[in-house]
Write a protein that holds these residues in place. Structure first.
Motif, PDB file in Angstrom:
ATOM      1  N   PHE A 403       0.817  -1.237   0.035  1.00 43.25           N
ATOM      2  CA  PHE A 403       0.041   0.019  -0.052  1.00 43.25           C
ATOM      3  C   PHE A 403       1.032   1.144  -0.017  1.00 43.25           C
ATOM      4  O   PHE A 403       1.900   1.220   0.642  1.00 43.25           O
ATOM      5  N   THR A 405       1.135   4.751   1.696  1.00 38.96           N
ATOM      6  CA  THR A 405       0.438   5.272   3.042  1.00 38.96           C
ATOM      7  C   THR A 405       1.142   6.881   3.172  1.00 38.96           C
ATOM      8  O   THR A 405       1.983   7.261   2.492  1.00 38.96           O
ATOM      9  N   TYR A 431      -7.450   3.861   7.272  1.00 42.39           N
ATOM     10  CA  TYR A 431      -7.235   4.129   6.048  1.00 42.39           C
ATOM     11  C   TYR A 431      -8.208   5.034   5.444  1.00 42.39           C
ATOM     12  O   TYR A 431      -9.091   5.594   6.042  1.00 42.39           O
ATOM     13  N   LEU A 457      -3.493   4.130   5.476  1.00 44.45           N
ATOM     14  CA  LEU A 457      -3.295   3.724   4.274  1.00 44.45           C
ATOM     15  C   LEU A 457      -4.248   4.615   3.238  1.00 44.45           C
ATOM     16  O   LEU A 457      -5.268   4.987   3.467  1.00 44.45           O
ATOM     17  N   LEU A 459      -5.813   4.654  -0.185  1.00 42.42           N
ATOM     18  CA  LEU A 459      -6.414   3.435  -1.120  1.00 42.42           C
ATOM     19  C   LEU A 459      -7.156   4.061  -2.203  1.00 42.42           C
ATOM     20  O   LEU A 459      -7.874   4.958  -2.201  1.00 42.42           O
ATOM     21  N   ASP A 464     -10.965  -1.172  -3.256  1.00 40.53           N
ATOM     22  CA  ASP A 464     -10.552  -0.688  -1.791  1.00 40.53           C
ATOM     23  C   ASP A 464     -11.730  -0.641  -0.653  1.00 40.53           C
ATOM     24  O   ASP A 464     -11.532  -0.727   0.278  1.00 40.53           O
ATOM     25  N   PHE A 479      -9.702  -2.727  10.803  1.00 36.27           N
ATOM     26  CA  PHE A 479      -9.748  -1.791   9.722  1.00 36.27           C
ATOM     27  C   PHE A 479     -10.528  -0.760  10.076  1.00 36.27           C
ATOM     28  O   PHE A 479     -11.896  -0.817  10.293  1.00 36.27           O
ATOM     29  N   SER A 481     -12.114   3.458   8.774  1.00 35.00           N
ATOM     30  CA  SER A 481     -11.838   4.582   7.904  1.00 35.00           C
ATOM     31  C   SER A 481     -11.879   5.725   8.668  1.00 35.00           C
ATOM     32  O   SER A 481     -12.433   5.914   9.691  1.00 35.00           O
TER      33      SER A 481
END
Length: 630
Positions: A403, A405, A431, A457, A459, A464, A479, A481
């Protein structure tokens, strides 16, 4: 009175497609190397032989007294001609018109549609496209004559064209045609006469077609005894130690239709409960149709070296970029589509081949970092589909993924790298999903994470938005957001302010404005709250803890899967100078009204959207500017 074959006149036809334009594209755009025309004709001839072998399973009489497939190249330097002949299935008059009368019409596809209609050997389909590939011969020939006699037929036909708009079809005496199969005569252009020399033809065959599964012979003059160029030995049946890199590359180009070099070669023989050979390649560049939603995999299935189909699902869809074949003796030659779909043998083969390919990619990631990154840059977005689709290998694919980042610079980071460098007490892998790397790096939602040195991350692939919802955790970290729910950043100190505690409450007037905005914008947002993720920007929009991430919500709305999105949350930076200045205007309610709506529209713009009501936005902005200039 009976009309003899010789007395019948040729039929003139016009190509169904704009041949002049498409042939110009073929000559000047599709192929940069004219030598490729011979490989295309040899591939078509090999496919014709494979078709005959397949049909002969049910009709052995088609082979007559000539069971061995062959391709013959005849040179005629004096006459300026090159002849490519095979003893394959051949074509009838109607098949000639259908296959050769339309650019990009696949004779192979029509062949298999006929098999499907007969319910015999359903689903088989060859790679060879007797359409576009065939027309590459007009790069070197100003006229092409095709004489063909279908296996078992009593008549033969001549197709002729100069490639400039039309063609003719006429019957020929069977004495002038092959006993079965097809003979293609190229009347070479003046600057292409070298293709009638043995040295040139032998070089091309050995470089580009040395491993087609049909023997190739060459005769230096018409009527002269032919000598063998290749023996038709299947490359995948040989030991890896007996195959050179050049031979693998040659075979890869033949099976893939590409002209690059394979990034990874996987060749093995499985023994035990099920025995099969597999030869698979990861291409060195993206195929042009990689993201075609209707494109299927490109792995061929052979049974005892007889081609069966390239529609068997020998690999999961997310590995559809892999090219190659599997050859097994555990299936009957007349395997049907239903048997392929339901066969536990093919299920086991699929699992074994998939595991070997993923393992080979993993090994390359460990042993050759740069080579692996080229694979990832070309096909990483497809591999990530597997995280979403392949529960069995999800952890394996997550570990394999790389990824961009907030700390990777121009390189890539693995999830193992991320977890190793995570902050003490950090429970999530954060992310941010968006359309481009530049857009993501400029996102206001990153500010609080960047200030605290928390890696995020970045994406940018469409998939994704989906796989992160299907990957519950990696090494104990879930994970999350950064555009959804609260950021929970208060526990982490800012890097440039390690010794100072986070401010626990905002000034009373700022809190009063936040309460005012919450009431004023109640129809537009679900909440207005103080933000701990903003440092430089005044506002941003986030999604609620439940429901969809902001980017996924947009994708679903764009695809018609979601009628309307949930109301977002407006987060306000309580320490921002603009917010403090607005809060200080408690005695100017009209200004505070306009400011609240303008802050919301500013957040929409930063989120990649536009103001909900552009006219109202312009009027509010004009009033605010007018007051500022007084």
């Amino acid at each position: 009175m009976t009309t003899t074959t010789a007395e019948m006149t040729a039929e003139s036809h016009v190509f169904e497609a704009d041949v002049a334009r498409l042939l110009h594209m073929m000559v000047h755009s599709v192929y940069s190397d004219k030598d490729v025309f011979l490989r295309e004709l040899i591939s078509n001839a090999a496919d014709a032989c494979e078709k005959l072998r397949y049909e002969a399973i049910a009709q052995p009489g088609l082979l007559a007294n000539d069971p061995d497939s062959r391709i013959l190249l005849t040179l005629d330097a004096d006459g300026g001609k090159l002849i490519v002949e095979d003893n394959g299935i051949g074509m009838s008059r109607d098949e000639m018109i259908e296959a050769l009368g339309t650019i990009a019409r696949s004779g192979t596809r029509a062949f298999m549609e006929r098999i499907e209609a007969n319910k015999q050997g359903e689903g088989a389909q060859l790679i060879g496209q007797f359409g576009v590939g065939f027309y590459s011969c007009f790069m070197v020939a100003d006229r092409v004559d095709v004489i063909s006699r279908r296996a078992g037929a009593e008549d033969a036909w001549l197709w002729s064209s100069d490639g400039k708009g039309g063609y003719s079809v006429a019957p020929v005496e069977v004495s002038e045609a092959p006993a079965r199969g097809t003979r293609i005569t190229l009347h070479l252009m003046e600057d292409a006469k070298s293709y009638a020399s043995r040295w040139t033809v032998e070089r091309i065959v050995k470089e580009q077609s040395g491993h087609v599964p049909v023997p190739i012979k060459i005769a230096e003059k018409p009527g002269e005894e032919a000598t063998q160029l290749t023996d038709g030995t299947a490359l995948w049946t040989k030991s890896k130690n007996d195959i050179t890199t050049e031979e693998y590359t040659d075979f890869y180009r033949g099976v893939s239709g590409q002209y690059d070099e394979p990034a990874l070669t996987v060749h093995f023989r499985a023994e035990g409960r099920h025995e099969y050979s597999a030869l698979a390649f990861v291409p060195g560049s993206q195929p042009f149709d990689l993201f075609d939603p209707d494109r299927k995999g490109r792995m061929k299935l052979y049974v005892k070296r007889v081609f069966i189909t390239d529609e068997a699902e020998l690999l999961p869809r997310y590995l559809r970029f892999v090219r190659g074949l599997v050859d097994t003796s555990d299936l009957p030659l007349n395997v049907s589509r239903e048997m392929i779909q339901e066969s536990p043998i093919l299920t086991a083969i699929r699992k074994g081949v998939t595991n070997r390919i993923i393992t080979a990619i993993e090994k390359q990631a460990e042993s050759d970092h740069d080579a692996f990154l080229k694979i990832w840059e070309n096909f990483g977005s497809l591999i990530k589909e597997g995280i979403y689709e392949d529960f069995e290998r999800r952890s394996q694919l997550l570990a394999l993924s790389r990824f961009r980042t907030t700390t990777s610079g121009d390189g890539y980071r693995s999830l193992a790298d991320y977890v190793r460098d995570a902050k003490d007490g950090q429970q999530s892998i954060y992310y941010l999903v968006g359309g481009s790397l530049e857009q993501l790096k400029a996102s206001p939602q990153l500010e609080g994470f960047r200030a605290r040195g928390i890696e995020v991350l970045l994406l940018t692939d469409s998939v994704d938005s989906f796989w992160v919802t299907n990957a519950p955790e990696f090494e104990g970290k879930s994970f999350k957001s950064i555009t959804q729910g609260s950021a929970d950043l208060a526990q982490f100190k800012k890097q440039d302010d390690e010794d100072k505690p986070e401010s626990e409450s905002a000034p009373a007037e700022v809190q009063a404005f936040l309460d005012y905005a919450k009431q004023k914008l109640a129809d537009e947002v679900s909440d207005v709250r103080a933000s701990d993720r903003l440092i430089e920007s005044a506002v941003c929009l986030v999604a609620s803890e439940q429901g969809y991430d902001r980017q996924l919500e947009k994708i679903l709305q764009g695809a018609g899967r979601l009628q309307s999105g949930a109301k977002p949350i407006l987060e306000i930076n309580m320490d921002h100078p603009v917010v403090k200045a607005i809060a200080a205007k408690a005695d100017a309610p009209s200004l505070r009204d306009d400011a609240a709506f303008l802050l919301l529209d500013q957040a929409r713009v930063l989120d990649g959207d536009k103001p909900a009501d552009p006219r109202a936005f312009a009027e509010r902005l004009a009033r605010l500017m007018e007051k500022a200039l007084q």
